[in-house]
Design an enzyme around this catalytic site. Structure first.
Site, PDB file in Angstrom:
ATOM      1  CD  GLU A   1      -6.886  29.623   5.564  1.00 22.27           C
ATOM      2  OE1 GLU A   1      -7.877  29.273   4.896  1.00 22.27           O
ATOM      3  OE2 GLU A   1      -6.976  29.975   6.757  1.00 22.27           O
TER       4      GLU A   1
ATOM      5  CE  LYS B   1      -7.337  38.299   9.759  1.00 20.70           C
ATOM      6  NZ  LYS B   1      -7.103  36.898   9.350  1.00 20.70           N
TER       7      LYS B   1
ATOM      8  CG  HIS C   1      -5.583  30.854  12.448  1.00 17.61           C
ATOM      9  ND1 HIS C   1      -4.217  30.986  12.523  1.00 17.61           N
ATOM     10  CD2 HIS C   1      -6.030  32.054  12.023  1.00 17.61           C
ATOM     11  CE1 HIS C   1      -3.870  32.207  12.149  1.00 17.61           C
ATOM     12  NE2 HIS C   1      -4.955  32.879  11.844  1.00 17.61           N
TER      13      HIS C   1
END
Ligand SMILES: *Cc1c(COP(=O)(O)O)cnc(C)c1O
Length: 391
Positions: free
Chosen positions: A275, A72, A200
């Site tokens: 990530e 994204k 995250h």
């Protein structure tokens, strides 16, 4: 070109973890060369060599951690190809991101479906295409995934502190400590392969300790999983690695030290991945737009750019402070900056110190804008999407 905000470049925090390693930016000469070709609309100029170097630097800082890029941040196929060539894997949130990667011959088994909330239709599609790994953070999502794909490999997204992140995410996703046991028990009950833990820390995270806390929590969850008869073998330390704008940041090497220490005792059979989104692409690009016009309103100076909230410069509305450069050298005065649309939310900055002599037709240069700019842009009100030019 004027370096407007020398004052802002001084570190506010006097902590030694900040700005210990030099950060790179796309060479401004490339921007000037691109503009010689003419200008018709806002554009993002990306240097793929910087992306390559960032991927290598990430891996060097955390040798045991395999990066899986968050598509994204910038889904341009040329950006993705560069990352594929560097041996980076991927993390997706939707099936069109999946299709994009499959069209570039990324093996489905290297793609991690890290959106904690997936529609049944998307799950069926991803399963049919061969995606193996799926995140979850609730009992309902666990049952949904298993009903579509009983042999899915699953990882649990846990809640972790977002202190010091420019985009705290806490609350939207991540299983709270009190609910972890129920999910583990249900996974064991369903004989589901709950095999990993992720978290995250929040985007543009400037506090490396958040990764340490996340890893420590994950290690505790591994123990609970084992006790329930599951076989944990994936630690996914998520995204959030920051890039340099006007505030000082901890370098990837400093974050790497914290992470490497926290994972040092994990057995070899645990695969460790991350990530990164912003970190891999932001520094590689300049966003270039143009002043459509200026005005004085109630004694205050306003300038209107041909790209605003809807044209790619949206992160300013959530508190990100970009460096804003122009060719003007006049003394700085407070400006309000807006986009070209008629929507009242299309205001980028108020009382931003910029040269007083900026006028219609001037170019605006925003360094380190390769992430979350073009990816967010829309055609709202009839304005064109920014172009992506890759060097
Ligand atoms: C957006 C996102 C990332 C990337 O975050 P950055 O701050 O760009 O590094 C990583 N993982 C997940 C699940 C995300 O949603």
């Amino acid at each position: 070109m004027q370096m407007r905000n020398t004052a802002l470049r001084q570190p506010v925090e006097v902590e030694e973890i900040f700005d210990t390693h030099p950060e790179v930016s796309l060479d401004f000469e490339h921007v000037q060369a691109a503009l010689k070709q003419g200008y018709s609309k806002p554009f993002l100029l990306v240097d793929s060599n910087i992306i390559r170097n960032k991927a290598r630097r990430f891996k060097a800082a955390m040798p045991r951690v395999q990066p899986h890029y968050a598509v994204k941040a910038n889904p341009d196929p040329r950006v993705l190809k560069t990352l594929i060539e560097e041996g980076v894997g991927f993390e997706i949130a939707s099936i069109s991101e999946l299709d994009l990667l499959l069209s570039l011959n990324v093996p489905a088994a290297d793609i991690y479906y890290s959106n904690p909330m997936k529609s049944r239709a998307y799950l069926e599609y991803a399963a049919a295409k061969g995606v193996e790994w799926y995140v979850l953070d609730s009992v309902e999502e666990l049952r949904k995934i298993v009903s579509v794909k009983p042999d899915a490999k699953l990882y649990l997204r846990i809640d972790t502190p977002n202190i010091g992140s420019d985009w705290p995410l806490a609350g939207k996703f991540g299983t709270h400590v009190a609910e972890i046991k129920e999910i583990i028990d249900e996974a064991a009950n369903l004989q589901a392969d709950l095999a990993g833990v992720t978290f995250h820390v929040g985007s543009q995270c400037r506090n490396p300790q958040n990764w340490r806390v996340g890893i420590e929590r994950a290690i505790k969850v591994f123990a609970d999983m084992r006790q329930a008869g599951l076989s944990p073998r994936l630690l996914n330390i998520g995204g959030g690695y920051p890039v340099r704008h006007v505030k000082p940041i901890p370098s990837i090497e400093v974050i790497g030290e914290v992470v490497n220490e926290a994972i040092a005792n994990l057995p070899e059979n645990i695969r460790i991945m991350a990530e990164p989104g912003r970190y891999l692409v932001s520094d590689a690009a300049y966003f270039v737009c143009r002043v459509v016009g200026t005005a004085t309103r109630n004694g205050k100076r306003w300038m209107y750019w041909d790209a605003g909230v809807f044209g790619g410069v949206i992160e300013v509305t959530e508190g990100l402070r970009y460096e804003i450069l122009s060719d003007r050298t006049g003394p700085s005065i407070p400006w309000s900056v807006a986009g070209p649309t008629c929507d009242s939310v299309d205001i980028l900055m108020r009382d931003e110190l910029l040269p007083e002599d900026i006028e219609e037709g001037d170019f605006i240069y925003i360094p380190n804008a390769g992430a979350y700019t073009t990816a967010y842009a829309s055609n709202f009100n009839g304005f064109p999407l920014p172009e992506v030019v890759v060097l």
